[in-house]
Scaffold this motif. Structure first.
Motif, PDB file in Angstrom:
ATOM      1  N   MET A   1       0.838  -1.176   0.000  1.00 41.28           N
ATOM      2  CA  MET A   1       0.000   0.000   0.000  1.00 41.28           C
ATOM      3  C   MET A   1       0.888   1.246   0.000  1.00 41.28           C
ATOM      4  O   MET A   1       1.859   1.336   0.744  1.00 41.28           O
ATOM      5  CB  MET A   1      -0.897  -0.020   1.228  1.00 41.28           C
ATOM      6  N   SER A   3       1.584   5.146   0.795  1.00 41.14           N
ATOM      7  CA  SER A   3       1.123   6.174   1.728  1.00 41.14           C
ATOM      8  C   SER A   3       2.009   7.408   1.617  1.00 41.14           C
ATOM      9  O   SER A   3       3.154   7.334   1.161  1.00 41.14           O
ATOM     10  CB  SER A   3       1.135   5.647   3.164  1.00 41.14           C
ATOM     11  N   GLN A   5       3.285  10.840   3.868  1.00 37.83           N
ATOM     12  CA  GLN A   5       3.360  11.483   5.176  1.00 37.83           C
ATOM     13  C   GLN A   5       3.953  12.866   4.972  1.00 37.83           C
ATOM     14  O   GLN A   5       5.109  13.009   4.569  1.00 37.83           O
ATOM     15  CB  GLN A   5       4.232  10.696   6.152  1.00 37.83           C
ATOM     16  N   GLN A  49       5.781   6.324   0.787  1.00 38.32           N
ATOM     17  CA  GLN A  49       6.196   5.008   1.247  1.00 38.32           C
ATOM     18  C   GLN A  49       5.295   3.931   0.653  1.00 38.32           C
ATOM     19  O   GLN A  49       4.110   4.153   0.431  1.00 38.32           O
ATOM     20  CB  GLN A  49       6.159   4.929   2.767  1.00 38.32           C
ATOM     21  N   GLU A  50       5.918   2.796   0.394  1.00 39.09           N
ATOM     22  CA  GLU A  50       5.162   1.619  -0.040  1.00 39.09           C
ATOM     23  C   GLU A  50       5.520   0.485   0.898  1.00 39.09           C
ATOM     24  O   GLU A  50       6.696   0.126   1.030  1.00 39.09           O
ATOM     25  CB  GLU A  50       5.497   1.257  -1.482  1.00 39.09           C
TER      26      GLU A  50
END
Length: 76
Positions: A1, A3, A5, A49-50
């Motif tokens: 997934m 994301s 930040q 990020q993954e």
């Protein structure tokens, strides 16, 4: 997934960002500072990020004119 930040300017690892070979002047700290000081833009930086691993960074700026966001920088 995947994301994102968002980072504060103090959290940004500028050396790591500048090490990417595909970076352009419009993603550099001096350019973002120029926009902030001359246009009142709000720099936006995020780590991408993954599955918990950093795969890159997002660099941009929010710019408001006449109470609205500035359109046209990312026209499709």
């Amino acid at each position: 997934m995947i994301s994102f930040q968002r980072l504060s300017l103090e959290q940004v690892p500028w050396d790591a960002l500048e090490a990417f070979s595909d970076r352009v002047i419009f993603q550099a700290r001096p350019w973002l500072e120029f926009l902030r000081h001359t246009q009142g833009a709000q720099p936006v930086l995020a780590v991408v990020q993954e599955d918990g691993q950093t795969v890159g960074y997002f660099t941009g700026a929010l710019l408001y004119k006449y109470g609205k966001t500035f359109k046209g920088w990312a026209a499709s």
